[in-house]
Design a protein around this motif. Structure first.
Motif, PDB file in Angstrom:
ATOM      1  N   ARG A   1      46.940  29.230 109.149  1.00 44.29           N
ATOM      2  CA  ARG A   1      48.390  29.189 109.315  1.00 44.29           C
ATOM      3  C   ARG A   1      48.781  29.902 110.601  1.00 44.29           C
ATOM      4  NH1 ARG A   1      52.711  27.695 106.609  1.00 44.29           N
ATOM      5  NH2 ARG A   1      54.692  28.801 106.787  1.00 44.29           N
TER       6      ARG A   1
ATOM      7  N   ASN B   1      52.169  29.925 113.664  1.00 51.10           N
ATOM      8  CA  ASN B   1      53.502  29.440 114.068  1.00 51.10           C
ATOM      9  C   ASN B   1      54.262  28.834 112.892  1.00 51.10           C
ATOM     10  OD1 ASN B   1      52.735  30.039 116.791  1.00 51.10           O
ATOM     11  ND2 ASN B   1      51.668  28.060 116.880  1.00 51.10           N
ATOM     12  N   LYS B   2      54.071  29.438 111.697  1.00 50.92           N
ATOM     13  CA  LYS B   2      54.732  28.992 110.466  1.00 50.92           C
ATOM     14  C   LYS B   2      54.339  27.573 110.063  1.00 50.92           C
ATOM     15  CE  LYS B   2      58.756  31.997 111.163  1.00 50.92           C
ATOM     16  NZ  LYS B   2      60.236  32.081 111.258  1.00 50.92           N
ATOM     17  N   LYS B   3      53.162  27.157 110.525  1.00 48.36           N
ATOM     18  CA  LYS B   3      52.651  25.832 110.187  1.00 48.36           C
ATOM     19  C   LYS B   3      51.225  25.962 109.655  1.00 48.36           C
ATOM     20  CE  LYS B   3      55.255  23.680 113.972  1.00 48.36           C
ATOM     21  NZ  LYS B   3      55.136  22.923 115.261  1.00 48.36           N
ATOM     22  N   ASP B   4      50.849  25.049 108.777  1.00 47.61           N
ATOM     23  CA  ASP B   4      49.482  25.014 108.266  1.00 47.61           C
ATOM     24  C   ASP B   4      48.674  23.994 109.059  1.00 47.61           C
ATOM     25  OD1 ASP B   4      49.850  26.907 106.189  1.00 47.61           O
ATOM     26  OD2 ASP B   4      50.838  25.381 104.967  1.00 47.61           O
ATOM     27  N   TYR B   5      47.508  24.437 109.555  1.00 49.84           N
ATOM     28  CA  TYR B   5      46.653  23.569 110.363  1.00 49.84           C
ATOM     29  C   TYR B   5      45.316  23.337 109.645  1.00 49.84           C
ATOM     30  CZ  TYR B   5      49.750  24.457 114.354  1.00 49.84           C
ATOM     31  OH  TYR B   5      50.830  24.539 115.192  1.00 49.84           O
TER      32      TYR B   5
ATOM     33  N   TYR C   1      44.736  39.792 114.248  1.00 46.90           N
ATOM     34  CA  TYR C   1      44.794  38.338 114.414  1.00 46.90           C
ATOM     35  C   TYR C   1      43.432  37.809 114.878  1.00 46.90           C
ATOM     36  CZ  TYR C   1      49.870  38.449 113.955  1.00 46.90           C
ATOM     37  OH  TYR C   1      51.142  38.610 113.465  1.00 46.90           O
TER      38      TYR C   1
ATOM     39  N   HIS D   1      46.932  35.134 111.699  1.00 45.67           N
ATOM     40  CA  HIS D   1      46.865  36.476 111.114  1.00 45.67           C
ATOM     41  C   HIS D   1      45.779  36.514 110.042  1.00 45.67           C
ATOM     42  CE1 HIS D   1      48.068  39.894 108.495  1.00 45.67           C
ATOM     43  NE2 HIS D   1      48.390  40.431 109.657  1.00 45.67           N
TER      44      HIS D   1
END
Length: 231
Positions: A136, A138-142, A158, A171
């Motif tokens: 996760r 930038n507030k996105k799940d990759y 991080y 993080h």
């Protein structure tokens, strides 16, 4: 199970009679394929370097190195079923994660039950083998496929994931992310770096060239990394 598995097997036993019994039992099971018979653990260690083995039928009480000592000496041992005449070793066998424990003389019925356990565990292992890691940033799940990751870099709280197309600051603890990577595909070169072995162009001195980047290789990780890189 979703599909029939064929497990490549290795018998490790110093008793010819026991070897013959287990060999006959293996030949009676269509899901098993005998890849070799070894008289001791040291001989087996050499064979494991040459062949991909899925399942060991392993005697405990052997000369030079015991069966339990042998599996403890292997970083990623195949599945193994202990075969022994000594019931007092049962507890120690399960402590090293044996699939099952067969007491000599072994009946085919008991052998078949142990094989079924091995097939189930092998199937579960295959199904749980992932080809990606979820992160996760930038507030996105990759969803990052292992084959697109170039390297990871620890930066305080991080971890930076560098792929073929992007760089993500995630993080979390470095060691937790390392634990999710397949050891056969990644190697640690420094307290702050883990690299994809397939992406390393060359190793020169205390640096690796990976992609268009050069990263440091520390002395404490160099020997293990060189072994992996040259495999």
């Amino acid at each position: 199970m979703a599909k029939t598995q064929t497990l490549k097997c290795l018998i490790i036993d110093d008793e010819p009679l026991s070897q013959d019994v287990i060999r006959d039992f293996i030949e009676a099971c269509p899901e098993l394929e005998l890849s070799g018979i070894c008289n001791d653990a040291l001989e087996a260690g050499q064979l494991l370097k040459q062949k991909n083995i899925d399942l060991l039928f392993l005697d405990i009480n052997m000369p030079k190195l015991s069966g339990i000592g042998f599996v403890k000496s292997i970083k990623e041992p195949p599945l193994f079923i202990l075969v022994t005449a000594y019931p007092e070793f049962a507890l120690e066998g399960f402590e090293v994660d044996a699939v099952d424990y067969l007491l000599k003389p072994v009946s085919f019925e008991r052998f078949r039950a142990a094989v079924n356990r091995a097939l189930e565990r092998y199937s579960s292992r295959e199904e749980s083998t992932s080809q990606h890691i979820m992160v996760r940033a930038n507030k996105k799940d990759y969803r990052l496929n292992f084959d697109e990751i170039i390297y990871l870099e620890a930066q305080g709280d991080y971890v930076r994931f560098v792929t073929e197309t992007q760089s993500l600051m995630v993080h979390g603890r470095f060691k937790d992310f390392i634990a999710q990577l397949p050891e056969s595909q990644f190697g640690r070169i420094h307290k702050s770096y883990v690299v994809s072995l397939a992406k390393v162009v060359y190793l020169e001195g205390n640096r690796v060239n990976i992609g268009e980047t050069k990263l440091p290789v520390s002395l404490s990780f160099r020997e293990e990394f060189v072994t992996k890189f040259n495999a």
